[in-house]
Design a protein around this motif. Structure first.
Motif, PDB file in Angstrom:
ATOM      1  N   PHE A 168       3.031  -5.415   1.689  1.00  0.00           N
ATOM      2  CA  PHE A 168       1.933  -6.312   2.025  1.00  0.00           C
ATOM      3  C   PHE A 168       2.361  -7.390   3.018  1.00  0.00           C
ATOM      4  CE2 PHE A 168      -0.350 -10.307   1.201  1.00  0.00           C
ATOM      5  CZ  PHE A 168      -1.647  -9.910   1.483  1.00  0.00           C
ATOM      6  N   ASP A 169       3.484  -8.021   2.764  1.00  0.00           N
ATOM      7  CA  ASP A 169       3.931  -9.123   3.621  1.00  0.00           C
ATOM      8  C   ASP A 169       4.131  -8.676   5.066  1.00  0.00           C
ATOM      9  OD1 ASP A 169       3.874 -10.845   1.502  1.00  0.00           O
ATOM     10  OD2 ASP A 169       6.002 -10.619   1.021  1.00  0.00           O
ATOM     11  N   TRP A 203       0.834  -1.196   0.000  1.00  0.00           N
ATOM     12  CA  TRP A 203       0.000   0.000   0.000  1.00  0.00           C
ATOM     13  C   TRP A 203       0.873   1.252   0.000  1.00  0.00           C
ATOM     14  CZ3 TRP A 203      -0.934  -4.155   3.273  1.00  0.00           C
ATOM     15  CH2 TRP A 203      -2.125  -4.863   3.032  1.00  0.00           C
ATOM     16  N   VAL A 204       0.456   2.236  -0.767  1.00  0.00           N
ATOM     17  CA  VAL A 204       1.121   3.521  -0.752  1.00  0.00           C
ATOM     18  C   VAL A 204       0.120   4.573  -0.275  1.00  0.00           C
ATOM     19  CG1 VAL A 204       0.546   4.054  -3.176  1.00  0.00           C
ATOM     20  CG2 VAL A 204       2.517   5.149  -2.087  1.00  0.00           C
ATOM     21  N   TYR A 205       0.601   5.471   0.550  1.00  0.00           N
ATOM     22  CA  TYR A 205      -0.207   6.611   0.991  1.00  0.00           C
ATOM     23  C   TYR A 205       0.527   7.886   0.600  1.00  0.00           C
ATOM     24  CZ  TYR A 205      -1.878  10.252   4.187  1.00  0.00           C
ATOM     25  OH  TYR A 205      -2.331  11.445   4.722  1.00  0.00           O
ATOM     26  N   ASP A 244      -1.508  -8.310   8.209  1.00  0.00           N
ATOM     27  CA  ASP A 244      -2.329  -8.682   9.357  1.00  0.00           C
ATOM     28  C   ASP A 244      -2.732  -7.485  10.214  1.00  0.00           C
ATOM     29  OD1 ASP A 244      -2.186 -11.420   8.735  1.00  0.00           O
ATOM     30  OD2 ASP A 244      -0.225 -11.583   9.713  1.00  0.00           O
ATOM     31  N   THR A 245      -2.131  -6.329   9.978  1.00  0.00           N
ATOM     32  CA  THR A 245      -2.437  -5.152  10.803  1.00  0.00           C
ATOM     33  C   THR A 245      -3.082  -4.022  10.005  1.00  0.00           C
ATOM     34  OG1 THR A 245      -0.159  -4.384  10.468  1.00  0.00           O
ATOM     35  CG2 THR A 245      -0.628  -5.602  12.500  1.00  0.00           C
TER      36      THR A 245
END
Length: 672
Positions: free
Chosen positions: A109-110, A67-69, A114-115
């Motif tokens: 991602f890896d 993910w990029v923000y 989970d968070t």
């Protein structure tokens, strides 16, 4: 490539009184051409120009597997992304800045699968000239409020593709003659509480469909921190308000409306933004001029809010991207632009009467804002050619709803804001005997031939606390005690009669579209007042009492039946899509007004006491006529003084001799 036009443009040709301002109107067109050329040189076309929401905000990039923000904050000193994914640590996830003022962080991602999950709450810690503050990401698509602390936070929303089934929906009818039902999802239910998207879809859409309206205008969709603002103090422009439910539930509402043949127009607020720093975009990068004008120019005194700087490329892209987002993501069919008067003028229209033509072209006109509106309409119609754009403007700006190449601003329709003002002033300040038929005709028919208007007797503005709906002006406290079919009351009889006439003459004479506010079609009593400290946070007046219209022993149902018949007439004969009405008769003393539109003869009597027999109305065509609708029928709360089976024949003077009861209207059609 655009070829520059020489004056005069079509707007000036069609409106010769504008000839004095021909150069300024041509300059408006030239500035637009130059802007389009610059946009094409910069990024290809206006659709790409309005695509910032695909770059900024939170996105999953498959090629990087994470993910990029991104955030635009040129004046900020540092940004840190944080949330429940990192236990709300404000320092552990710094963002990097590039020379353009863009900040970015990547979450593999890896490492975060989970968070950093669907529903995660996030914020961004911004250090700037205004201090170190926790902010909500500007392009976030969902914002929620903590019920205990009342604090707002962004929420990561990884929704799966929505199963749209509206591919065959056509906007042709709504665009040709929009019959608009203005509504607010939260106050649409009868319960003492906030309604939801699903409740609106299940309970209210069927009512709107049954009433015959072909378009809904949704208010308060964009997230706003204060419920009582009616949705006009927007904080998060890309987030549908979570008060009413999830984004998927809003999509379901729109999809169902489309299946019913109902278009969905969104009330979009690009005229200002909430000044709140914690919830909104004000001072996001620490400066007062990121999205807004610096200093006093960036503050709207009348609305206690912030004013956009439409001259900045980044602001244009932010707002245009916002339009594209709502069309693409939620299948919106168009927009009603709020506060267009405020957008177009440096003085925002405050304390202005606009009684001089020079005011439309003087130094108080914000040329950059005019250009933004032209670009907005260009984007809307390029992205969705059949969409509807409506301007809420009280000034009467020439060319507002004319094509841009004609010298206009590009809206499809303008709100006829003078009409409801006229009705309220008439009811407040004039006795029935003082109603002026010449003034009535002028107020409802005086509009440019080639600029389409949405006529309305009242909207949410007239229903707000501090004012009264038309029904309440007409019947006041008698609505609490005397609306039973089992009793007769002169105040209620007058109110119901005039309520029907006001709405019908507004629809049939006042414009090329028509609007009503939710519940007002059946004379909803009282005002609209949202929960606030001054009313002990009550929902008593922030709801719609449908049971009043459904009760067979109350007269509200009669007004609802009239409205339904009125709307059906407009649809059957395409009344609003027809040419302007032509006056056939006006009698100021007897208070009778007759006109032709769409091949129908409309006859109104506003006389409070007298009825007239054998009254001659000259009509355009000889032959026989039949009565197809009249307000005096019993089902509409009338007294059945007209014989609906009568055939009316023109005499040697091409006149119909009519019996016209007081406070009634009738519609006649030439027999086949």
């Amino acid at each position: 490539m655009f070829v520059r036009k020489s004056a005069p443009l079509n707007l000036v040709i069609d409106e010769p009184w504008l000839e004095k301002y021909s150069d300024k109107i041509s300059l408006r067109w030239s500035k637009y051409q130059s802007a389009i050329q610059e946009i094409e040189n910069f990024c290809g076309d206006i659709l790409e120009y309005g695509s910032n929401h695909h770059f900024y905000g939170i996105h999953f990039e498959s090629w990087r597997n994470g993910w990029v923000y991104r955030e635009w904050a040129p004046a900020a000193e540092a940004l840190y992304f944080f949330g429940d994914f990192n236990n709300w640590d404000r320092q552990s996830h710094p963002m990097k800045k590039n020379p353009r003022g863009d900040w970015e962080i990547f979450l593999p991602f890896d490492q975060y699968k989970d968070t950093f999950v669907h529903g995660s709450k996030v914020k961004v810690h911004v250090i700037g000239a205004n201090g170190a503050l926790d902010r909500i990401p500007v392009y976030i698509t969902r914002v929620i409020q903590n019920e205990e602390t009342h604090d707002f936070a962004g929420q990561v929303w990884f929704d799966s593709p929505f199963p749209w089934t509206d591919q065959d929906f056509s906007l042709a009818e709504s665009r040709k003659q929009p019959l608009i039902y203005e509504c607010h999802v939260g106050m649409a239910q009868e319960k003492l509480g906030v309604g939801t998207y699903l409740e609106f879809e299940q309970n209210i859409l069927p009512r709107i469909k049954s009433a015959g309206y072909n378009t809904i205008q949704l208010m308060a969709v964009m997230e706003h921190p204060y419920y009582g603002s009616f949705g006009y103090h927007v904080s998060n422009f890309f987030a549908p308000t979570s008060r009413f439910g999830s984004p998927e539930e809003l999509k379901s509402l729109i999809n169902t409306a489309h299946k019913m043949g109902i278009a969905v127009v969104m009330d979009i607020v690009h005229s200002h933004a909430v000044k709140n720093v914690n919830e909104g975009i004000n001072e996001f990068d620490g400066s007062d001029h990121q999205y807004f004008h610096a200093g006093p120019k960036g503050y709207h005194e009348g609305w206690d809010s912030k004013v956009f700087n439409y001259s900045k490329r980044e602001v244009q892209q932010f707002l245009l991207s916002n339009i594209r987002y709502w069309i693409e993501e939620f299948h919106m069919d168009g927009f009603r632009f709020d506060g267009v008067t405020s957008i177009m003028y440096v003085h925002h229209g405050l304390f202005m009467d606009f009684d001089n033509i020079d005011l439309y072209f003087d130094s108080n006109v914000d040329d950059d804002a005019i250009l933004y509106l032209q670009l907005a309409n260009t984007l809307i119609h390029k992205l969705k050619p059949q969409s509807i754009s409506i301007a809420e403007d009280v000034s009467g700006m020439p060319g507002l709803s004319r094509k841009i190449e004609d010298g206009g601003i590009g809206f499809d329709f303008r709100m006829a804001m003078g009409v409801p003002d006229y009705w309220i002033k008439t009811l407040k300040h004039k006795q029935d005997e003082e109603w002026d038929m010449f003034e009535l005709w002028h107020q409802l028919s005086n509009r440019p031939i080639k600029e389409k208007s949405i006529a309305y007797a009242e909207s949410h503005d007239q229903a707000l606390v501090g004012d009264k709906s038309l029904a309440f002006w007409l019947m006041d406290k008698e609505m609490y005690f005397s609306m039973s079919l089992l009793q007769q009351n002169l105040v209620v009889d007058r109110g119901i009669a005039l309520h029907k006439l006001i709405r019908m003459i507004t629809l049939s004479l006042g414009g090329e579209g028509y609007l009503t506010f939710i519940g007002n079609e059946f004379g909803h009593p009282e005002w609209v007042d949202f929960p606030r400290e001054g009313n002990n946070w009550s929902y008593q007046y922030a709801r719609r009492q449908w049971s009043l219209a459904d009760d067979p022993l109350l007269r509200y149902g009669q007004l609802a039946a009239w409205d339904k018949s009125m709307i059906q007439l407009a649809k059957d004969f395409q009344v609003l899509a027809s040419q302007h009405a032509r006056q056939l008769h006006l009698d100021p003393d007897k208070k009778i007004l007759a006109y032709e539109r769409a091949g129908l003869i409309f006859v109104f009597s506003f006389h409070p006491t007298e009825s007239f027999s054998g009254f001659a109305i000259q009509v355009p065509w000889t032959g026989s006529y039949q009565l197809i609708l009249d307000s005096d029928e019993k089902e509409f709360g009338g007294f059945e003084r007209l014989d609906t089976s009568t055939t009316f024949l023109t005499n040697e003077n091409q006149c119909l001799l009519l019996y016209i009861p007081n406070r009634t209207m009738m519609v006649l059609k030439q027999k086949d």
